[in-house]
Design an enzyme around this catalytic site. Structure first.
Site, PDB file in Angstrom:
ATOM      1  N   SER A 223       0.855  -1.185   0.000  1.00 44.78           N
ATOM      2  CA  SER A 223       0.000   0.000   0.000  1.00 44.78           C
ATOM      3  C   SER A 223       0.898   1.246   0.000  1.00 44.78           C
ATOM      4  O   SER A 223       2.094   1.122  -0.248  1.00 44.78           O
ATOM      5  CB  SER A 223      -0.857  -0.065   1.247  1.00 44.78           C
ATOM      6  OG  SER A 223      -1.905   0.825   1.134  1.00 44.78           O
TER       7      SER A 223
ATOM      8  N   LYS B 208      -2.898  10.069  -8.155  1.00 48.65           N
ATOM      9  CA  LYS B 208      -3.298   8.855  -7.451  1.00 48.65           C
ATOM     10  C   LYS B 208      -4.700   8.525  -7.947  1.00 48.65           C
ATOM     11  O   LYS B 208      -5.686   9.146  -7.539  1.00 48.65           O
ATOM     12  CB  LYS B 208      -3.292   9.090  -5.937  1.00 48.65           C
ATOM     13  CG  LYS B 208      -3.608   7.835  -5.159  1.00 48.65           C
ATOM     14  CD  LYS B 208      -3.336   8.031  -3.688  1.00 48.65           C
ATOM     15  CE  LYS B 208      -3.545   6.750  -2.902  1.00 48.65           C
ATOM     16  NZ  LYS B 208      -4.840   6.108  -3.098  1.00 48.65           N
TER      17      LYS B 208
ATOM     18  N   GLU C 261      -3.920   0.971 -12.156  1.00 51.43           N
ATOM     19  CA  GLU C 261      -5.220   1.254 -11.552  1.00 51.43           C
ATOM     20  C   GLU C 261      -6.285   1.217 -12.652  1.00 51.43           C
ATOM     21  O   GLU C 261      -6.143   1.900 -13.674  1.00 51.43           O
ATOM     22  CB  GLU C 261      -5.170   2.640 -10.896  1.00 51.43           C
ATOM     23  CG  GLU C 261      -6.255   2.895  -9.906  1.00 51.43           C
ATOM     24  CD  GLU C 261      -5.975   2.285  -8.515  1.00 51.43           C
ATOM     25  OE1 GLU C 261      -4.987   1.533  -8.343  1.00 51.43           O
ATOM     26  OE2 GLU C 261      -6.779   2.562  -7.615  1.00 51.43           O
TER      27      GLU C 261
ATOM     28  N   LYS D  46      -2.936  12.968   0.023  1.00 46.13           N
ATOM     29  CA  LYS D  46      -4.387  12.892  -0.160  1.00 46.13           C
ATOM     30  C   LYS D  46      -4.969  14.293  -0.283  1.00 46.13           C
ATOM     31  O   LYS D  46      -4.714  15.146   0.573  1.00 46.13           O
ATOM     32  CB  LYS D  46      -5.033  12.178   1.035  1.00 46.13           C
ATOM     33  CG  LYS D  46      -4.699  10.697   1.124  1.00 46.13           C
ATOM     34  CD  LYS D  46      -5.407   9.945   0.027  1.00 46.13           C
ATOM     35  CE  LYS D  46      -5.688   8.508   0.342  1.00 46.13           C
ATOM     36  NZ  LYS D  46      -6.685   8.192   1.299  1.00 46.13           N
TER      37      LYS D  46
ATOM     38  N   CYS E 277     -46.933  29.303   6.252  1.00 43.74           N
ATOM     39  CA  CYS E 277     -45.745  30.086   5.885  1.00 43.74           C
ATOM     40  C   CYS E 277     -45.049  30.623   7.141  1.00 43.74           C
ATOM     41  O   CYS E 277     -45.700  31.285   7.965  1.00 43.74           O
ATOM     42  CB  CYS E 277     -46.164  31.239   4.975  1.00 43.74           C
ATOM     43  SG  CYS E 277     -44.790  32.355   4.628  1.00 43.74           S
TER      44      CYS E 277
ATOM     45  N   CYS F  31     -46.812  38.495   0.893  1.00 48.98           N
ATOM     46  CA  CYS F  31     -45.937  37.917   1.928  1.00 48.98           C
ATOM     47  C   CYS F  31     -44.605  38.686   1.936  1.00 48.98           C
ATOM     48  O   CYS F  31     -43.924  38.782   0.905  1.00 48.98           O
ATOM     49  CB  CYS F  31     -45.704  36.441   1.601  1.00 48.98           C
ATOM     50  SG  CYS F  31     -44.404  35.693   2.581  1.00 48.98           S
TER      51      CYS F  31
HETATM   52  S1  IVH Z   1       2.183   3.250  -6.246  1.00 40.63           S
HETATM   53  C1  IVH Z   1       4.438   0.153  -4.028  1.00 40.63           C
HETATM   54  N1  IVH Z   1       1.072   4.985  -7.849  1.00 40.63           N
HETATM   55  O1  IVH Z   1      -3.170   3.657  -4.496  1.00 40.63           O
HETATM   56  C2  IVH Z   1       3.719   1.335  -4.552  1.00 40.63           C
HETATM   57  N2  IVH Z   1      -0.341   3.669  -6.456  1.00 40.63           N
HETATM   58  O2  IVH Z   1      -3.241   3.664  -1.573  1.00 40.63           O
HETATM   59  C3  IVH Z   1       2.310   1.069  -4.656  1.00 40.63           C
HETATM   60  N3  IVH Z   1      -2.736   4.103  -6.784  1.00 40.63           N
HETATM   61  O3  IVH Z   1      -2.789   0.228  -4.034  1.00 40.63           O
HETATM   62  C4  IVH Z   1       1.462   2.060  -5.217  1.00 40.63           C
HETATM   63  N4  IVH Z   1      -2.528   5.634  -8.342  1.00 40.63           N
HETATM   64  O4  IVH Z   1      -3.944   0.993  -6.178  1.00 40.63           O
HETATM   65  C5  IVH Z   1       0.865   4.044  -6.912  1.00 40.63           C
HETATM   66  N5  IVH Z   1       0.202   6.541  -9.336  1.00 40.63           N
HETATM   67  C6  IVH Z   1       0.013   5.599  -8.418  1.00 40.63           C
HETATM   68  C7  IVH Z   1      -1.284   5.232  -7.991  1.00 40.63           C
HETATM   69  C8  IVH Z   1      -1.420   4.262  -6.994  1.00 40.63           C
HETATM   70  C9  IVH Z   1      -3.376   4.930  -7.619  1.00 40.63           C
HETATM   71  C10 IVH Z   1      -3.385   3.203  -5.811  1.00 40.63           C
HETATM   72  C11 IVH Z   1      -2.866   1.791  -5.847  1.00 40.63           C
HETATM   73  C12 IVH Z   1      -2.424   1.495  -4.430  1.00 40.63           C
HETATM   74  C13 IVH Z   1      -3.163   2.526  -3.657  1.00 40.63           C
HETATM   75  C14 IVH Z   1      -2.460   2.840  -2.361  1.00 40.63           C
END
Ligand code: IVH
Length: 703
Positions: A100, A136, A195, A343, A437, A460
């Protein structure tokens, strides 16, 4: 698995843990709470906690466990990564674990990430690390294995070490090449991660179709994509329109089984290599940044434009670009130390519904408005949102004291997604919609085909206030500098009973008001005097006749000499005008049948407001023999040599009718500078003639 009672208890516990400083005695409770939310999110498909709160609790547990390692149990949520496995028998082991990402929420988090990287790699603090920053994507994680240049297997992320096999489905995805020449780059076997996402427009279409077919709609593109990957029938996967953006090479070996990944130079180049081999990758959406300040800038530019991007993203991922430095940083059990997710500010949050207030609109419609415990949503504090009408409250079963989920997506005004029933403790109260009203106490009525309750008392005071606010607004009489607060103030002083009083103000009294002065009173007078000679289309629109908007006002204004001519109009007069229907006709007829309204118009005229048709009210005549006769035209972007109105008139002299949206009906799009989505849409349609401003002018003058 969890009874309703136990869910309630755990949710209470969650709220408590989120609020206070935690200590070692809370470890067991943290595990219970985190396990429950994982179950609720991954298995029960319901998110009962914000990502930020989840991460907060997760990180606290991790920290408490790190300080007290004897208390770590194998079943602690920190000991495994999240799971999307269903009870499928076809689980496969990933060639290397799909980890993750650690999360960050602000520039300070990123600065400490940068410092940690420098410590891990023994790099001086004043040296700039090169990072690759990319979106992301908010979809479903997938891994693809290619052996000897052919796709061999695809699987979902699963629990990070085992995933659900979905090769047949993956082979239907147009963004996934069945063959790719890895061998030319010394790679015999490779595992790629990416993704699975769905284009926002495609997603809307899917939901429209599902609604028509009576199927439940998807809450977001992520659910539609993740679900789409797991369809039993690969054909259904194909139809969903899933695309995969690749973001990582997780494993790569040569013919002798030697790791070739660790010898590669840069992550940025690895991803571009995948692009060259025919995969979909973030292109201009990713950037190599020198140092963390540039990373922050790039991220900020994306946070601003995230809503106009074609795919849902929930943040950016920052990765150390050099493979050598990545190797030095290594991994924890949960995430690589060389990467971090940033995030974006949450679009959804939960908060308390404190009260419901009722607003009275300019035609007497009653709109319930939720008063909320203030909550931060995508960078803005939200404390009240519209509940639209009584039915909205009933279908969502909203009760005072409820914890509700609020969403603010892009330009969309915030709204309540749902109430979180699990948070109820029995003290919540039903919302009782008023029968009278709230301003003048007249009994409310509701016609059969309308959603709103209405107050029908034309005197009114709350309605009069709203009507005057609309009357002075940009949309209507456009009285410069005369805003809502002046109308409220002047009404409270007894100076404004109806809109005719706007043209009978005593400017000396205004000048002596606190915060005013001679100059602002004079400016206001000038703006009001100017509005007196507005074309009657503006005046008609400003009267706030139910269903009579700007467009219909223009059409009607073109057909009369004086506003009071409408006293004698019958339904046919109205419906003979193209685009005017019987509903508008009935409402205008009813308005002019009411003597109080005639008196108002006469007062307006006596106070200098123009009631006669002007040149601007007359409809634009379309030439019937022009080069664009029979065609529709739309102008987009900023025109350099003329205004929008002027351009439309010019187009009319050549026979083209101006319309306001790109659709199958559009023939010509004239593109000014900085044209945006309309141009894209027209290009995608492929049936629209696209002209530059210069080409348009030339065609017309050459005719
Ligand atoms: S890198 C070992 N790059 O985010 C590195 N993840 O919260 C692993 N995700 O499971 C992830 N865009 O499904 C990476 N540009 C990006 C990403 C990305 C979406 C997702 C991915 C991962 C999750 C982690």
């Amino acid at each position: 698995m969890y009874s309703i009672d136990s869910q309630k208890l755990i949710l209470k516990l969650t709220q408590e843990l989120c609020k206070r400083q935690l200590s070692v005695g809370d470890i067991d409770d943290l595990k219970i709470v985190l396990r429950f939310h994982e179950w609720s999110y991954y298995i029960n498909n319901e998110s009962l906690i914000s990502d930020m709160d989840f991460d907060l609790l997760f990180n606290q547990l991790r920290k408490l466990e790190a300080d007290n390692p004897l208390l770590i149990t194998p079943d602690s949520p920190t000991q495994r990564v999240a799971n999307d496995l269903t009870e499928s028998k076809d689980a496969v082991k990933h060639l290397s674990p799909m980890l993750s990402l650690d999360n960050s929420y602000n520039p300070a988090d990123l600065n400490s990430f940068d410092e940690t990287i420098k410590k891990l790699t023994s790099i001086d603090s004043d040296v700039k690390i090169t990072y690759c920053v990319e979106p992301k994507y908010d979809g479903g994680s997938v891994a693809f294995v290619y052996t000897a240049d052919a796709i061999e297997r695809a699987a979902t992320r699963g629990n990070g070490s085992m995933g659900e096999e979905m090769t047949a489905n993956a082979k239907t995805l147009p963004t996934i090449p069945l063959r790719a020449t890895f061998s030319e780059h010394g790679i015999h076997q490779v595992e790629l991660r990416g993704e699975a996402v769905i284009h926002k427009e495609r997603f809307s279409k899917i939901n429209e179709e599902r609604e028509k077919a009576g199927l439940p709609v998807f809450a977001n593109p992520r659910n539609a994509a993740s679900g789409g990957l797991r369809m039993k029938n690969p054909n259904e996967t194909r139809q969903r329109g899933i695309e995969v953006f690749l973001f990582q090479m997780g494993y790569a070996v040569d013919l002798d089984g030697n790791d070739v990944l660790k010898d590669m130079d840069s992550h940025y180049d690895q991803i571009n290599l995948l692009g060259q081999l025919g995969f979909k990758i973030p292109t201009s959406q990713k950037k190599k940044c020198e140092g963390i300040a540039e990373v922050n800038e790039f991220i900020q530019s994306w946070e601003e434009k995230r809503d106009s991007y074609d795919y849902e993203i929930d943040g950016m991922v920052v990765k150390v670009d050099s493979q050598e430095l990545q190797n030095k940083c290594g991994f924890t059990q949960h995430h690589p130390r060389w990467a971090i997710a940033y995030k974006f500010k949450a679009k959804q949050a939960s908060t308390k519904l404190l009260d419901v207030e009722y607003q009275i609109g300019k035609i007497g419609s009653i709109t319930p408005v939720a008063k909320l415990e203030p909550v931060q949503l995508a960078g803005v504090t939200i404390s009240s949102v519209s509940l639209h009408n009584e039915e909205f409250i009933q279908t969502k079963d909203l009760r005072l004291g409820d914890t509700v989920l609020v969403e603010r997506a892009g330009d969309v005004i915030p709204y309540i997604v749902k109430t979180i029933e699990e948070y109820r403790d029995g003290s919540e109260k039903k919302v009782v919609f008023p029968t009278h009203c709230p301003s003048c106490e007249t009994k409310l009525i509701k016609s059969e085909n309308e959603a709103a309750w209405r107050c029908v008392n034309s005197e009114c005071p709350a309605q009069a206030l709203q009507r005057m606010i609309y009357h002075v607004s940009k949309e209507a009489m456009d009285i410069d500098g005369f805003g809502k607060s002046y109308v409220e103030q002047f009404q409270a002083l007894g100076w404004l009973r109806d809109m005719s009083d706007i043209y009978n103000l005593d400017y000396d009294s205004i000048a002596s008001l606190e915060g005013f002065g001679q100059r602002s009173a004079t400016n206001l007078k000038q703006a009001i005097d100017k509005a007196k000679s507005n074309p009657i289309s503006r005046l008609l629109n400003s009267l706030t006749i139910h269903h009579l908007g700007k467009k219909a006002s223009k059409l009607i204004a073109g057909e009369i000499q004086h506003v009071l001519d409408l006293k004698d109009w019958t339904t046919e007069h109205f419906t003979n005008i193209k685009d005017i229907g019987p509903v508008v006709a009935d409402n205008v007829i009813a308005y002019f049948a009411d003597q109080a309204n005639i008196d108002l118009l006469e007062r307006l005229e006596a106070r200098g407001v123009n009631l006669y048709q002007k040149e601007e009210d007359k409809p634009v005549e379309l030439a019937t023999d022009g080069i664009f006769s029979g065609k529709t035209i739309l102008f987009t972007g900023s025109l350099q040599t003329m205004g929008r109105k002027e351009a439309q008139q010019l187009a009319a002299t050549a026979g083209a009718k101006a319309i306001s949206a790109v659709s199958g009906n559009l023939d010509i799009l004239v593109v000014g500078e900085k044209a945006g989505s309309k141009l894209k849409k027209a290009q995608a349609l492929g049936t629209v003639d696209i002209l530059t401003e210069e080409e348009f002018v030339k065609l017309i003058s050459d005719k």
